[in-house]
Design a protein around this motif. Structure first.
Motif, PDB file in Angstrom:
ATOM      1  N   MET A  37       1.514   8.130  17.576  1.00 41.44           N
ATOM      2  CA  MET A  37       0.531   9.157  17.412  1.00 41.44           C
ATOM      3  C   MET A  37       0.882   9.751  15.889  1.00 41.44           C
ATOM      4  O   MET A  37       2.024   9.976  15.551  1.00 41.44           O
ATOM      5  CB  MET A  37       0.644  10.251  18.447  1.00 41.44           C
ATOM      6  N   PRO A  38      -0.383  10.007  15.283  1.00 40.35           N
ATOM      7  CA  PRO A  38      -0.163  10.708  13.851  1.00 40.35           C
ATOM      8  C   PRO A  38       0.318  12.181  13.642  1.00 40.35           C
ATOM      9  O   PRO A  38       0.201  12.505  12.409  1.00 40.35           O
ATOM     10  CB  PRO A  38      -1.438  10.486  13.187  1.00 40.35           C
ATOM     11  N   GLU A  39       0.505  12.764  14.497  1.00 38.22           N
ATOM     12  CA  GLU A  39       1.107  14.412  14.724  1.00 38.22           C
ATOM     13  C   GLU A  39       2.174  14.743  15.780  1.00 38.22           C
ATOM     14  O   GLU A  39       2.271  13.575  16.392  1.00 38.22           O
ATOM     15  CB  GLU A  39      -0.158  15.056  14.764  1.00 38.22           C
ATOM     16  N   ARG A  64       8.606   3.852  23.958  1.00 39.39           N
ATOM     17  CA  ARG A  64       9.088   4.439  22.906  1.00 39.39           C
ATOM     18  C   ARG A  64       7.849   5.443  22.026  1.00 39.39           C
ATOM     19  O   ARG A  64       7.144   4.800  21.896  1.00 39.39           O
ATOM     20  CB  ARG A  64       9.554   3.401  21.673  1.00 39.39           C
ATOM     21  N   VAL A  65       8.463   6.427  22.066  1.00 36.36           N
ATOM     22  CA  VAL A  65       7.200   7.537  21.253  1.00 36.36           C
ATOM     23  C   VAL A  65       7.759   7.625  19.879  1.00 36.36           C
ATOM     24  O   VAL A  65       8.690   8.322  19.403  1.00 36.36           O
ATOM     25  CB  VAL A  65       7.265   8.786  21.948  1.00 36.36           C
ATOM     26  N   MET A  66       6.820   7.171  18.820  1.00 42.26           N
ATOM     27  CA  MET A  66       6.757   7.353  17.661  1.00 42.26           C
ATOM     28  C   MET A  66       5.534   8.108  16.971  1.00 42.26           C
ATOM     29  O   MET A  66       4.464   8.055  17.482  1.00 42.26           O
ATOM     30  CB  MET A  66       6.662   5.911  17.111  1.00 42.26           C
ATOM     31  N   TYR A 107       5.705   2.130   8.012  1.00 40.25           N
ATOM     32  CA  TYR A 107       6.939   2.358   8.265  1.00 40.25           C
ATOM     33  C   TYR A 107       7.136   2.578   9.619  1.00 40.25           C
ATOM     34  O   TYR A 107       8.077   1.923  10.231  1.00 40.25           O
ATOM     35  CB  TYR A 107       7.655   3.568   7.387  1.00 40.25           C
ATOM     36  N   ALA A 108       6.352   3.265  10.168  1.00 39.43           N
ATOM     37  CA  ALA A 108       6.235   3.545  11.733  1.00 39.43           C
ATOM     38  C   ALA A 108       6.351   2.093  12.458  1.00 39.43           C
ATOM     39  O   ALA A 108       6.954   1.945  13.338  1.00 39.43           O
ATOM     40  CB  ALA A 108       5.201   4.653  12.042  1.00 39.43           C
ATOM     41  N   GLU A 146      14.767  11.386  23.807  1.00 42.74           N
ATOM     42  CA  GLU A 146      13.522  11.348  24.379  1.00 42.74           C
ATOM     43  C   GLU A 146      12.270  11.005  23.789  1.00 42.74           C
ATOM     44  O   GLU A 146      11.286  10.398  24.138  1.00 42.74           O
ATOM     45  CB  GLU A 146      13.056  12.828  24.851  1.00 42.74           C
ATOM     46  N   ILE A 147      12.583  11.031  22.321  1.00 43.01           N
ATOM     47  CA  ILE A 147      11.445  10.607  21.182  1.00 43.01           C
ATOM     48  C   ILE A 147      12.273   9.661  20.389  1.00 43.01           C
ATOM     49  O   ILE A 147      13.342   9.797  20.145  1.00 43.01           O
ATOM     50  CB  ILE A 147      10.773  11.716  20.560  1.00 43.01           C
TER      51      ILE A 147
END
Length: 342
Positions: free
Chosen positions: A224-226, A245-247, A146-147, A263-264
């Motif tokens: 990132m996963p966390e 973009r921070v996912m 999904y991410a 910001e995220i």
């Protein structure tokens, strides 16, 4: 899976049903004995992700009249987590719900616990080669998939991306692998330009993303996963015009604030409460295998008849529109409890 969840739903409802029919001759079996205790064990114990897990673990325990405890180590160190697991085991609890930081190092401690009569269920991350009786998690592959779709669609299916990771942590490895696999399979014009180990450290994540941006000026996204790494990654992106973009996966109060502020980009967040609630149920059932008489070979083989190999607790998509529903302090106030302090 539907059958598994239906079985667990029936078990969860059983205390209410049984209470109505209990008589002096027929006591409700879905209750703990005096002193029956169940423990949750984690690494990086101050991370907010664990708190809702324990809150619902505790709620289930209270409904069954059981004692519960929150244990672990504040460090990101598998040896220290194992030491905290052993300390919890020394109290002879009826069961331990554990998030094993790494799979293989936990095989021996988990096996030792089961051999001494303590049921063990893993959650969020697994130790599949151990004697743990069940594993509950969200679908890490679906989360990563999904991410990847969300990021690629926002970038028009073309551009550069990078990932931050925590090598060796089972659930994180799966999320990252699924993210990259999805990009390669569905979004061939999305190019992976870098990978860096941040190990849940915001400072390492900040430095890594700065380096990635400097080496790849067209970098459009980082996954990132966390949650902890996202704090540093978002700061690095902000200092460079917020073009990256921070996912991520998981949330905490800072992440929620940053999502609302733009910001995220977004987050996939496992349903932590169900991890805790159903985790307790799986432990309790595993500790009371005498309640069922299954038509299989469990009696002959010596296996636990209550074993459920896998339960999916689901996940939510967190955006600016629904972020207010995920704040720990608001949740704690609504429930009227002291969280991990109880």
């Amino acid at each position: 899976m539907r059958k598994i969840l239906s079985t667990l739903a029936i078990a969860a409802a059983a205390p209410v049903l049984m209470a109505g029919y209990a008589t002096a001759e027929t006591a409700n079996p879905f209750k703990c004995e005096p002193g029956e205790k169940y423990v949750m064990n984690v690494m990086v114990s101050g991370v907010e992700y664990w708190f809702p897990v324990y809150e619902m673990f505790k709620q289930a325990g209270q409904q069954f009249g059981c004692e519960t405890a929150y244990t672990g180590t504040p460090e990101y160190d598998v040896n220290k987590q194992i030491a905290s697991f052993d300390q919890a085991l020394a109290q002879n609890p009826a069961g331990i719900l554990v998030h094993p930081m790494n799979s293989d190092p936990f095989i021996e401690p988990i096996n030792r616990a089961v051999d001494q009569g303590t049921a063990v269920v893993t959650f969020a991350a697994d130790s599949p080669n151990s004697k743990r009786v069940s594993f509950i998690t969200s679908d890490n592959l679906a989360e990563g998939t999904y991410a990847a779709d969300a990021v690629a669609e926002a970038m028009g299916g073309k551009g550069e991306y990078a990932v931050l990771e925590n090598p060796g942590q089972d659930n994180h490895d799966k999320r990252v692998a699924a993210f990259i696999t999805r990009m390669e399979a569905k979004w061939p014009d999305m190019k992976l330009v870098g990978r860096a180990a941040s190990n849940q450290d915001p400072t390492k994540a900040y430095q890594a993303v700065l380096s990635l941006i400097q080496a790849n000026p067209e970098l459009g996204a980082v996954f990132m996963p966390e949650a902890n790494s996202a704090i540093g990654a978002a700061q690095a992106s902000k200092e460079n015009g917020s073009k990256v973009r921070v996912m991520l996966a998981d949330v905490n109060a800072n992440i929620l604030d940053m999502i609302k502020a733009g910001e995220i980009f977004g987050s996939v967040n496992p349903n932590q409460g169900m991890q805790g609630y159903m985790g307790f149920m799986l432990l309790w059932l595993a500790n009371h295998p005498d309640l069922i008489d299954p038509m299989n070979d469990t009696a002959r083989s010596g296996k636990n008849g209550m074993a459920v190999p896998f339960v999916d607790n689901g996940f939510s998509i967190v955006t600016a529109e629904n972020a207010d529903d995920f704040y720990w302090d608001k949740y704690l106030k609504r429930r009227g409890t002291k969280g991990i302090e109880e």
